[in-house]
Motif scaffolding. Structure first.
Motif, mmCIF file in Angstrom:
data_model
loop_
_atom_site.group_PDB
_atom_site.id
_atom_site.type_symbol
_atom_site.label_atom_id
_atom_site.label_comp_id
_atom_site.label_asym_id
_atom_site.label_seq_id
_atom_site.Cartn_x
_atom_site.Cartn_y
_atom_site.Cartn_z
ATOM 1 N N ARG B 108 0.896 -1.187 -0.123
ATOM 2 C CA ARG B 108 0.006 -0.095 -0.081
ATOM 3 C C ARG B 108 1.007 1.361 0.021
ATOM 4 O O ARG B 108 1.432 1.517 0.913
ATOM 5 C CB ARG B 108 -0.803 0.122 1.278
ATOM 6 C CG ARG B 108 -1.768 -1.303 1.363
ATOM 7 C CD ARG B 108 -2.817 -1.162 0.256
ATOM 8 N NE ARG B 108 -3.952 -2.128 0.379
ATOM 9 C CZ ARG B 108 -4.893 -2.607 -0.381
ATOM 10 N NH1 ARG B 108 -4.814 -1.722 -1.554
ATOM 11 N NH2 ARG B 108 -5.954 -3.446 0.037
ATOM 12 N N ALA B 109 0.962 1.755 -1.219
ATOM 13 C CA ALA B 109 1.564 3.097 -1.131
ATOM 14 C C ALA B 109 1.281 3.986 -2.398
ATOM 15 O O ALA B 109 0.873 3.445 -3.590
ATOM 16 C CB ALA B 109 3.170 3.068 -1.257
ATOM 17 N N THR B 110 1.031 5.339 -2.421
ATOM 18 C CA THR B 110 0.489 5.901 -3.528
ATOM 19 C C THR B 110 1.523 5.843 -4.693
ATOM 20 O O THR B 110 1.040 5.605 -5.920
ATOM 21 C CB THR B 110 0.304 7.572 -3.226
ATOM 22 O OG1 THR B 110 -0.580 7.263 -2.047
ATOM 23 C CG2 THR B 110 -0.434 8.178 -4.167
ATOM 24 N N VAL B 171 8.602 0.223 2.247
ATOM 25 C CA VAL B 171 7.501 1.021 1.828
ATOM 26 C C VAL B 171 6.144 0.661 2.461
ATOM 27 O O VAL B 171 5.481 1.391 2.939
ATOM 28 C CB VAL B 171 7.648 1.516 0.319
ATOM 29 C CG1 VAL B 171 6.486 2.285 -0.053
ATOM 30 C CG2 VAL B 171 8.732 1.947 -0.058
ATOM 31 N N ALA B 177 4.604 5.132 4.136
ATOM 32 C CA ALA B 177 5.095 4.519 2.939
ATOM 33 C C ALA B 177 6.310 5.563 2.424
ATOM 34 O O ALA B 177 6.586 5.928 1.547
ATOM 35 C CB ALA B 177 3.902 4.859 1.999
ATOM 36 N N GLY B 215 6.598 10.823 -4.218
ATOM 37 C CA GLY B 215 5.374 10.798 -3.379
ATOM 38 C C GLY B 215 5.510 9.876 -2.105
ATOM 39 O O GLY B 215 4.424 9.489 -1.872
ATOM 40 N N PHE B 216 6.758 9.432 -1.746
ATOM 41 C CA PHE B 216 6.909 8.536 -0.747
ATOM 42 C C PHE B 216 6.724 9.510 0.440
ATOM 43 O O PHE B 216 7.097 10.641 0.359
ATOM 44 C CB PHE B 216 8.266 7.882 -0.733
ATOM 45 C CG PHE B 216 8.550 6.737 -1.751
ATOM 46 C CD1 PHE B 216 7.733 5.635 -1.836
ATOM 47 C CD2 PHE B 216 9.055 7.178 -3.127
ATOM 48 C CE1 PHE B 216 7.783 4.773 -2.618
ATOM 49 C CE2 PHE B 216 9.303 6.192 -3.948
ATOM 50 C CZ PHE B 216 8.533 4.901 -3.720
ATOM 51 N N GLY B 217 6.550 8.965 1.665
ATOM 52 C CA GLY B 217 6.429 9.745 2.880
ATOM 53 C C GLY B 217 7.830 10.183 3.754
ATOM 54 O O GLY B 217 9.044 9.502 2.958
#
Lengths: 220, 261
Positions: B108-110, B171, B177, B215-217
């Motif tokens: 689960r990751a954008t 991630v 993420a 777009g990773f956190g």
């Protein structure tokens, strides 16, 4: 430097440095307040010494306000970024051998509650009732009277107990993570930092807790 | 070998494509040998689905030896399942109890959009690598042993970082993420070796910036990545990335100088 603080890594540096400033302040604040256990006079004299040194007081307050604002602004930016990065959360958090600490997973929520606590704490004490007393011929604010007034009933003691445990929880993860964020984690001292962080959070929490509990018990 | 088998119930995330809505569907997995790997168990479930004329469950896999980084999905909240230092292809069914209900869902990751069912698009990792995860000095032919003096602890540490197979479990297990463990492992293994020094600053900045723009956190130091990493990549890599990033931000020289053609 604008590009630096715009990155996730840069923002973690801001969180770390501002967190470290507050971690230092909270510890000193806890130690100083222990004077209430010795005598109301000693406590009042200590408070008076702080507020009489105007340049140091204003400089410290400005640093703390600036650090808190940095901490909050960075936290909001990072939390928003993190939520949009995750999208759909998995059905369960990692568990069993791969589980992680509750403190580390709920830092943002804890931080929001700690902010509510800081505001309510300032309203009740710093900007609360003003009484005067004389210690060794010097007229000063009788802050200990406010403390004894507030902590004579159960509810404020319970609220403080909740907030101080929460604060200890926040610090127990935050203090150790500062070293990670500032790039200072190393296999040689990583386990020691983890333990130091837990001890620090526990000491701050229990230290602060002893004060309202002592005041409450001494009046009942 | 004993013929011990177990029965399981699988709740699997089914999603037709990147832009379709997904949902969990329940499948029985009956008579699963405890010696089977998790992917072999899914193969059996898929064979049954195919024979019934249904769409099989899509999942990524390649070497099935735990070294390629292709496989991986969440098993009841854990990336690569409940056992540490393991990819899902090397996870055996003896680690599960008869009658267990397992929830299988994709990473689960954008930044990792679902391709189909349990398969995700991890090309964001490739783009982080192409941003700077290489050296452009000519290293020539394989040099003689020890002609480049590298202290043994540094070589070992670089090797430990280079063990990252880019599976994406870090991630997936991170509540934010964050790709910090992956990116930092890649930055570390080059930063620890002499060949990686020349472009170190530029590399660190470009890879961190790419990690963010994909777009990773951010890293919150939960340690979930380290716990679920099949290759035991250490959190200390992230600390190294952070200090290399600060050094690079303070010391990086501009790319183009006046007077250059």
């Amino acid at each position: 430097m604008v590009a630096f603080t715009g990155t996730t890594v840069g923002r973690k540096y801001l969180m770390g440095v501002s967190g470290l400033i507050w971690a230092g302040f909270v510890f000193v604040h806890m130690c100083g307040n222990m004077l209430i256990l010795i005598s109301p006079q000693a406590y009042n004299a200590y408070g008076h010494a702080i507020v009489s040194n105007k340049p140091l007081l204003i400089a410290s307050e400005l640093i703390l306000i600036f650090a808190l604002a940095t901490h909050i602004v960075s936290a909001i930016a990072l939390t928003r970024q993190n939520r949009s990065a995750k999208g759909i959360a998995p059905v369960r958090a990692p568990n069993g051998a791969k589980s992680t600490g509750l403190a580390s997973r709920t830092m943002a929520a804890q931080g929001a509650l700690v902010l509510v606590f800081i505001i309510s704490h300032l309203v009740v004490f710093k900007f609360g009732n003003y009484y005067e007393t004389t210690v060794d011929g010097v007229v000063m604010r009788d802050l200990s009277k406010v403390i004894f007034e507030v902590f004579q009933s159960c509810q404020p003691v319970a609220w403080y107990a909740f907030c101080l445990v929460l604060l200890g929880f926040h610090l127990s993860h935050g203090f150790g993570s500062i070293f990670q964020s500032l790039g200072m984690l190393h296999p040689a001292y990583q386990p020691k930092i983890r333990i130091a962080s837990l001890v620090y959070g526990f000491v701050v929490s229990v230290g602060f807790l002893s004060q309202p509990i002592y005041v409450f018990l001494s009046q009942s | 070998m004993s013929a011990k088998t177990i029965d399981l119930t699988l709740k699997v995330w089914r999603q037709k494509g990147q832009n379709s809505e997904g949902s969990f569907k329940e499948y029985p997995a009956k008579g699963v040998s405890v010696h089977a790997s998790f992917l072999e168990m899914l193969d059996q479930v898929n064979e049954a689905l195919i024979s019934q004329g249904q769409d099989p469950i899509a999942f990524d896999h390649d070497c099935r030896e735990g070294i390629c980084g292709s496989c991986g999905f969440m098993i009841s909240g854990n990336a690569h399942g409940p056992i540490k230092s393991t990819t899902v292809c090397q996870l055996h069914m003896r680690n599960f109890e008869n009658g267990e209900v397992l929830t299988l869902e994709p990473w689960r990751a954008t930044a990792f959009p679902v391709i189909k069912d349990l398969m995700v698009d991890r090309s964001a990792f490739d783009r982080i690598i192409t941003a700077g995860g290489y050296i452009s000095v000519n290293t020539g032919n394989a040099p003689d042993g020890n002609c480049l003096p590298i202290p043994k602890p540094d070589a070992d540490e670089a090797f430990a970082s280079a063990a990252c197979i880019g599976c994406g479990a870090c991630v997936a297990s991170c509540k934010n993420a964050s790709a910090a463990l992956f990116t930092s492992a890649k930055i570390s293994h080059l930063a620890l070796l002499p060949q990686g020094q020349i472009e170190k600053e530029k590399r660190t900045i470009k890879m961190v910036e790419k990690m963010d723009s994909e777009g990773f956190g951010a890293c919150t130091s939960t340690g979930a990545c380290e716990a679920s990493c099949p290759k035991d990549i250490s959190l200390t890599n992230i600390a190294r990335m952070n200090r290399e990033f600060l050094k690079a931000a303070l010391c990086e020289k501009p790319e183009h100088h006046h007077g250059e053609g």
